[in-house]
Design an enzyme around this catalytic site. Structure first.
Site, PDB file in Angstrom:
ATOM      1  N   GLY A  45       2.026  -6.058  -1.440  1.00 30.66           N
ATOM      2  CA  GLY A  45       0.949  -6.871  -0.900  1.00 30.66           C
ATOM      3  C   GLY A  45      -0.282  -6.891  -1.768  1.00 30.66           C
TER       4      GLY A  45
ATOM      5  N   GLY B 192      -0.309  -5.202  -5.223  1.00 28.50           N
ATOM      6  CA  GLY B 192      -0.113  -4.981  -6.648  1.00 28.50           C
ATOM      7  C   GLY B 192       1.261  -5.365  -7.141  1.00 28.50           C
TER       8      GLY B 192
ATOM      9  N   ASP C 274       0.072   5.628   5.204  1.00 33.53           N
ATOM     10  CA  ASP C 274       1.018   4.523   5.031  1.00 33.53           C
ATOM     11  C   ASP C 274       2.406   5.051   4.652  1.00 33.53           C
ATOM     12  OD1 ASP C 274       1.808   1.880   5.085  1.00 33.53           O
ATOM     13  OD2 ASP C 274       1.236   1.478   3.007  1.00 33.53           O
TER      14      ASP C 274
END
Length: 457
Positions: free
Chosen positions: A30, A32, A141
């Protein structure tokens, strides 16, 4: 995402910083794009990560990109992708040089994993997160796509935690400095804890415990613990509904393991494991031997950082026992061979003592046999009593009795017996051939000098 969106700010053949030649695109996310490159001098492969063009417009995204590199450098674990270098292009776009990994992430697996492999991979992630939490970094994450499965040179499977781009820094020297607003929702919804759903900023290390529990659930069951037809429905399920029963999706999972996963997914953070070290310890009964030493390591790392375990989970296998169970079995081999090696000098000592006693017995036999006059059929009392008398008296300092002196002189070959006053000994009658034990042959070596001989002399 279009091909143009996934293109990095450099193309194949471009050289970065005069030393990294870009080869091909490895993947895009999203924020890189990652490319493969080669170090021109070292001829070593590396991975270079760039921000996508649209992300460059956000100052916060650029700041997070740089902070990701700083966070990864702070984490000293084999289970975190190593950052080698950072820099900026002429346009000002930042880039990050990382170790090149061959393999795939856990989101690309086919089917469910074995119980041992699934537990092992999560324990490896716990080791990485123990180092991160000790450095004041919360990932926020964690998901299968950010757990990359590669191999060591010996073929052993290694999990590498990726992408600390939205991590939270809790230590003052690495604080977020206002990068995350309280109302911002950050992370992957399927693996986000309830408190992270409400506020990504107001989380602690137990939000990573939740994510690891959700990952383990998926690795074992092939499905996520919470589902929804829409994002609001998924959020409602995570906030209020219980997770799906793991053993209904995979009955062979032990009840105790299901309980460990359920505890990770408790709605209240205080009801979960207090740290990833506690989670790793709870998983250890289901782990293979290769992952057990990581449990103790995670506990030690957090303890040194002042993060104590709130749950007293006894670790069944210690670090020393883990080394014994390793592939080399170095300590076991030593333990098995040490007594044998030690027994050699002991055996030599016993053989030497046995030889001395045996030689001593020969010496006594020689003394007794030589103390009996072969020409006399009826030896005198003096000679008969003299031979057995010194045998039990090995002490050299004992004073000889008068009856022993003739026997000693006779043994030594002196004419003491011929000069005795008794007529029987001085002039014996002709005697028949002796039927007693014959004298030792002429080749018989002289008796050794041993404690018994010294006592007689």
């Amino acid at each position: 995402m279009t091909d143009r969106d996934s293109m990095p700010p450099v193309g194949p053949g471009d050289v970065l910083a005069g030393k990294y030649r870009v080869e091909r695109v490895l993947g895009a996310g999203g924020m890189g794009v990652v490319v493969a490159a080669t170090h021109l001098e070292l001829r070593d492969k590396v991975a270079v990560k760039f921000l996508r063009e649209e992300a460059l417009e956000s100052e916060e995204a650029a700041a997070r990109f740089v902070r990701e590199a700083r966070a990864a450098v702070r984490i000293k674990s084999e289970h975190v992708a190593r950052v080698i270098d950072v820099g900026r292009l002429e346009s000002g776009a930042p880039y990050m040089v990382m170790e090149y990994l061959e393999g795939h992430d856990l989101s690309e697996r086919s089917g469910v994993l074995s119980i041992e492999d699934a537990v092992d991979y999560v324990i490896q992630a716990c080791d990485a997160m123990a180092e991160a939490h000790a450095a004041g970094i919360i990932h926020r994450d964690l998901k299968p796509a950010n757990l990359f499965l590669t191999q060591r040179s010996d073929g052993a499977a290694v999990v590498k935690v990726l992408d600390f781009g939205i991590s939270k820094m809790t230590l003052p020297e690495v604080s977020e400095a206002g990068l995350t607003r309280t109302s911002t929702a950050m992370g992957s919804p399927l693996y986000m804890s309830p408190e992270q759903m409400r506020s990504a900023k107001d989380v602690d290390l137990r939000t990573d415990v939740w994510a690891l529990g959700a990952i383990l659930f998926e690795l074992l069951a092939g499905a996520t613990p919470f589902t929804g037809n829409s994002f609001p429905e998924l959020c409602a399920s995570i906030l209020s509904a219980p997770p799906r029963p793991l053993r209904e999706l995979r009955p062979e999972v032990p009840e105790a393991l299901e309980a460990v996963v359920a505890r990770c997914l408790a709605k209240e953070a205080t009801d979960r494991y207090a740290s990833v070290a506690d989670l790793a310890a709870a998983l250890m009964p289901f782990a293979p031997r290769r992952s057990r030493q990581l449990v103790e390591r995670a506990r030690n790392v957090l303890t040194r950082a002042g993060i104590a375990s709130e749950i007293d989970i006894e670790i069944p296998v210690s670090v020393a026992e883990t080394r014994l169970e390793g592939p080399s079995r170095t300590k076991t081999a030593w333990a098995e061979t040490a007594p044998e090696a030690d027994s050699k000098p002991r055996a030599f000592i016993w053989l030497a003592l046995a030889g001395i006693l045996a030689l001593g017995g020969i010496g006594v036999a020689v003394v007794v046999s030589r103390s009996t006059p072969p020409a006399t059929p009826e030896p005198s009392a003096t000679v008969v009593t003299a031979a057995p008398t010194p045998a039990p008296e090995p002490t050299p300092s004992a004073a000889p009795t008068p009856s022993v002196a003739p026997a000693v002189e006779e043994e030594a070959g002196a004419p003491a017996v011929e000069s005795a006053p008794k007529p029987k000994i001085a002039a014996p009658k002709p005697a028949p051939k002796p039927t007693a034990t014959p004298a030792p042959p002429p080749t018989q070596p002289p008796p050794p000098k041993n404690p018994l001989d010294i006592g007689l002399k």
